[in-house]
Enzyme design. Structure first.
Site, mmCIF file in Angstrom:
data_model
loop_
_atom_site.group_PDB
_atom_site.id
_atom_site.type_symbol
_atom_site.label_atom_id
_atom_site.label_comp_id
_atom_site.label_asym_id
_atom_site.label_seq_id
_atom_site.Cartn_x
_atom_site.Cartn_y
_atom_site.Cartn_z
ATOM 1 N N ASN A 105 -16.982 158.734 59.607
ATOM 2 C CA ASN A 105 -16.114 157.752 60.113
ATOM 3 C C ASN A 105 -15.178 158.885 61.745
ATOM 4 O OD1 ASN A 105 -15.217 155.921 61.958
ATOM 5 N ND2 ASN A 105 -13.230 155.709 60.503
ATOM 6 N N HIS A 107 -12.410 158.026 63.646
ATOM 7 C CA HIS A 107 -10.814 157.803 63.772
ATOM 8 C C HIS A 107 -9.965 158.478 64.584
ATOM 9 C CE1 HIS A 107 -6.700 155.656 61.777
ATOM 10 N NE2 HIS A 107 -5.929 156.999 61.830
ATOM 11 N N SER A 134 -9.908 162.392 65.142
ATOM 12 C CA SER A 134 -11.542 163.102 64.106
ATOM 13 C C SER A 134 -12.078 162.307 63.489
ATOM 14 C CB SER A 134 -9.873 162.788 62.604
ATOM 15 O OG SER A 134 -8.606 163.084 62.964
ATOM 16 N N ASP A 143 -9.097 156.217 56.031
ATOM 17 C CA ASP A 143 -8.970 157.387 56.018
ATOM 18 C C ASP A 143 -8.386 159.284 55.883
ATOM 19 O OD1 ASP A 143 -9.377 155.802 58.395
ATOM 20 O OD2 ASP A 143 -7.601 155.300 59.080
HETATM 21 C C1 GRF Z 1 -12.382 154.207 68.739
HETATM 22 O O1 GRF Z 1 -10.883 153.751 68.611
HETATM 23 C C2 GRF Z 1 -12.234 154.739 67.078
HETATM 24 O O2 GRF Z 1 -11.137 155.565 66.863
HETATM 25 C C3 GRF Z 1 -11.900 153.214 65.865
HETATM 26 O O3 GRF Z 1 -12.053 151.707 66.429
HETATM 27 C C4 GRF Z 1 -12.444 152.964 68.213
HETATM 28 C C5 GRF Z 1 -14.253 151.691 68.368
HETATM 29 O O4 GRF Z 1 -14.204 151.775 69.228
HETATM 30 N N1 GRF Z 1 -12.163 153.306 65.188
HETATM 31 P P1 GRF Z 1 -15.868 151.822 70.498
HETATM 32 O O5 GRF Z 1 -15.924 150.073 69.761
HETATM 33 O O6 GRF Z 1 -16.409 152.567 69.859
HETATM 34 O O7 GRF Z 1 -15.886 151.531 71.610
#
Ligand code: GRF
Length: 186
Positions: A105, A107, A134, A143
């Site tokens: 993932n 984050h 991260s 997370d």
């Molecule tokens: C990103 O900020 C990511 O870090 C978080 O959710 C958001 C997703 O944005 N987990 P996108 O759909 O990739 O534009």
């Protein structure tokens, strides 16, 4: 034996990280884009680009029942690695166990700082001078899995959550493909 280079990307929204992962695929192949939101903007882009997609609204379906359907779709494409990219759904224990060590993932904070939502507002409120993003392995605890890579983004005095988000997002788009390319080799 699963082929870790066969990657599925799970999204719920605009999918900008998904695009970065598709465009930055060197050592892996994106074999499926899946979403729990059939209206997710990112799905349209994936379809237009000829990628296989799977979309099913999770509303009204039990958590684990849904995750079993999702898992079947992933198995159907012989997926070896799952990349969450703005997938706004907590996965069931069953799913996390089934795919243990193979879900990653991104984050938008420097973990272990600011787990959960509203990371940019919280980084500003805390008076941090640096934020970032991260990539980590997904475990049952939110997370909290092993961090595979991070990118720092300096916080500027006039930053708002929105301006900080923009710069962190640009860093996410650079970091995620780089880390995933390395991860599928290990
Ligand atoms: C990103 O900020 C990511 O870090 C978080 O959710 C958001 C997703 O944005 N987990 P996108 O759909 O990739 O534009």
């Amino acid at each position: 034996m699963r082929d870790s280079k066969r990657v599925a990307i799970l999204i719920s929204g605009r999918g900008s990280n998904m695009r970065a992962l598709v465009e930055g695929a060197l050592g892996y192949e994106v074999v499926l884009v899946a979403s729990n939101k059939p209206q997710a903007a990112g799905l349209e882009w994936a379809r237009e680009g000829g990628l296989a997609t799977w979309a099913k609204d999770s509303k009204g379906i039990g958590k684990e029942d849904y995750d079993r359907l999702l898992s079947d779709a992933l198995e159907g494409q012989q997926v070896g690695t799952i990349a969450l990219a703005g997938f706004m759904r907590i996965l069931s224990s069953w799913f996390v166990e089934r795919w243990a060590g193979r879900i990653v993932n991104i984050h938008p904070s420097l973990l272990p700082k600011h787990r959960g939502l509203d990371t940019h507002a919280r980084a500003l409120e805390a008076g941090n001078s640096v934020s970032g993003c991260s990539v980590h392995i997904v475990t049952e605890e939110l997370d909290a899995g092993e961090v595979l890579g991070q990118a720092e983004v300096p916080i500027e005095p006039r930053d708002t959550p929105a301006t900080l988000e923009q710069r962190v997002l640009a860093a996410e788009h650079r970091l995620y493909p780089q880390v995933l390319n390395e991860f599928v080799l290990r």
